[in-house]
Motif scaffolding. Structure first.
Motif, short mmCIF file in Angstrom:
data_model
loop_
_atom_site.label_atom_id
_atom_site.label_comp_id
_atom_site.label_asym_id
_atom_site.label_seq_id
_atom_site.Cartn_x
_atom_site.Cartn_y
_atom_site.Cartn_z
N PRO A 140 0.69 -1.18 -0.02
CA PRO A 140 0.05 0.10 0.10
C PRO A 140 0.91 1.18 -0.06
CG PRO A 140 -0.93 -1.55 1.54
CD PRO A 140 0.26 -2.28 1.05
N LEU A 141 0.43 2.34 -0.54
CA LEU A 141 1.11 3.48 -0.77
C LEU A 141 1.82 3.97 0.61
CD1 LEU A 141 -0.94 5.36 -3.38
CD2 LEU A 141 1.01 3.96 -3.82
N PRO A 142 1.07 4.08 1.80
CA PRO A 142 1.84 4.36 2.81
C PRO A 142 3.14 3.78 3.23
CG PRO A 142 -0.53 4.52 3.18
CD PRO A 142 -0.12 3.87 2.01
N VAL A 143 3.07 2.36 3.02
CA VAL A 143 4.35 1.70 3.25
C VAL A 143 5.12 1.82 2.18
CG1 VAL A 143 4.99 -0.67 3.45
CG2 VAL A 143 2.90 -0.16 4.48
N LEU A 144 4.75 1.99 0.82
CA LEU A 144 5.45 2.22 -0.25
C LEU A 144 6.35 3.35 -0.07
CD1 LEU A 144 6.47 1.12 -2.91
CD2 LEU A 144 4.62 2.50 -4.11
N ASP A 151 -3.39 8.98 -8.43
CA ASP A 151 -3.00 8.56 -7.17
C ASP A 151 -1.35 8.37 -7.22
OD1 ASP A 151 -5.59 8.44 -6.03
OD2 ASP A 151 -5.74 6.30 -6.81
N VAL A 152 -1.01 7.87 -8.12
CA VAL A 152 0.51 7.70 -8.21
C VAL A 152 1.24 9.02 -8.55
CG1 VAL A 152 2.29 6.18 -9.60
CG2 VAL A 152 0.18 5.30 -9.16
N LEU A 153 0.80 9.63 -9.22
CA LEU A 153 1.20 11.12 -9.38
C LEU A 153 1.41 12.11 -8.38
CD1 LEU A 153 -0.08 12.23 -13.03
CD2 LEU A 153 2.08 11.12 -12.41
N ALA A 154 0.42 11.82 -7.37
CA ALA A 154 0.13 12.45 -6.18
C ALA A 154 1.29 12.05 -5.20
CB ALA A 154 -1.14 12.20 -5.60
N PHE A 155 1.53 10.51 -5.50
CA PHE A 155 2.71 9.73 -4.64
C PHE A 155 4.02 10.18 -4.93
CE2 PHE A 155 5.64 6.44 -4.30
CZ PHE A 155 5.54 6.06 -2.97
N ILE A 156 4.08 10.36 -6.15
CA ILE A 156 5.61 10.90 -6.68
C ILE A 156 5.66 12.23 -6.32
CG2 ILE A 156 6.93 11.25 -8.75
CD1 ILE A 156 5.57 8.94 -10.14
#
Length: 282
Positions: free
Chosen positions: A37-41, A89-94
């Motif tokens: 999951p993104l927080p762990v990633l 979501d992935v762009l926000a993560f980056i």
């Protein structure tokens, strides 16, 4: 007096520093966004930066990839079932993690049909660049759109990753090499991810040498790279980087299945590949 001329814009640093003949290749790892999951990633990505990993190929998960083996397909399925890992979501993560990285580069991998087909390519390319991605690899891009993709990426200042197979015709290899502005991904074996060439990665030396005549961008080798010995063999072939996909995803899968700390388990995996990577911090 006339104003001084503007300072030239510095060229972006290469994804992988060209290796010396006796030095190890850089390490690139593939993971699907959302698995873990993104927080762990996020914590995992920061750890990769600390350990000196050169690049993360971060995929926007998409289903039923014909080029991926069962390990990566299960990973994509887990990420899709969990939700919250589409392109936005992935762009926000980056964009969130990029300011905290000192060494790690991020190459975004997105499938054309799943993530981009229904969006404006030029606008989306600018959004990917603005988020802080260091490069873009478009999976299954229709050949008729290749020139448009290269033009829109250049206009956005976003380097592109191109791919070719060791079995590709020489003209196809030369074109892929010439069009690579981030790096050229040389697929070591025609088949699904996780499979290795029967003759070993070191036997790719002739192909790597031939590709050098057509590009100044780094050359990375993937498919079937899973151990320290495989990475060393990629280096022996003269490549600048080794890409580990299925083995990296499998390390995440084992941690999830056993309930162990994913970041700690993945750190152990990285150190088994490169026991003393540069930039390591305590």
């Amino acid at each position: 007096p006339p104003p001084p001329p503007p300072s030239p814009t510095p060229a972006p640093a290469p994804f992988f520093t060209r290796r010396t003949p006796d030095g190890p290749p850089a390490l690139a790892l593939f993971l699907n966004a959302g698995d873990p999951p993104l927080p762990v990633l996020r914590d995992l990505v920061l750890m990769l930066d600390q350990e000196g990993v050169a690049c993360l190929e971060l995929a926007v998960p998409f289903p039923d990839s014909v080029t991926d083996g069962p390990v990566i397909r299960r990973s994509a399925r887990r990420a899709l079932q969990a939700g919250g890992a589409d392109l936005d979501d992935v762009l926000a993560f980056i964009a969130d993690v990029r300011p905290h990285l000192k060494h790690l580069r991020i190459a975004l991998l997105a499938d054309w049909s799943h993530s981009l087909k229904h969006r404006d390519l030029a606008t989306t390319t600018r959004e990917i660049a603005a988020a802080g991605a260091d490069g873009l690899l478009l999976h299954a891009l229709p050949p008729r759109l290749r020139t448009t993709h290269l033009e829109t990426a250049a206009a956005a200042g976003l380097p592109v990753v191109t791919t070719c197979y060791t079995q590709s015709p020489p003209a196809t290899q030369a074109q892929a090499a010439a069009q690579a502005s981030a790096y050229l991904y040389l697929v070591a074996h025609y088949g699904r991810s996780g499979t290795a060439p029967a003759t070993g990665h070191a036997a790719l030396a002739r192909t790597v040498t031939a590709l050098r005549a057509h590009t100044t961008s780094p050359i990375a080798v993937g498919f079937g790279v899973s151990t320290r010995q495989d990475v060393q063999a990629v280096g022996a072939a003269g490549a600048d980087a080794a890409i580990i996909g299925s083995a990296a995803v499998a390390a995440v899968e084992r941690a999830l299945e056993t309930g162990t700390d994913t970041v700690a388990a993945f750190r152990t995996f990285v150190r088994q590949i490169l026991p003393e990577p540069p930039h390591r911090t305590a």
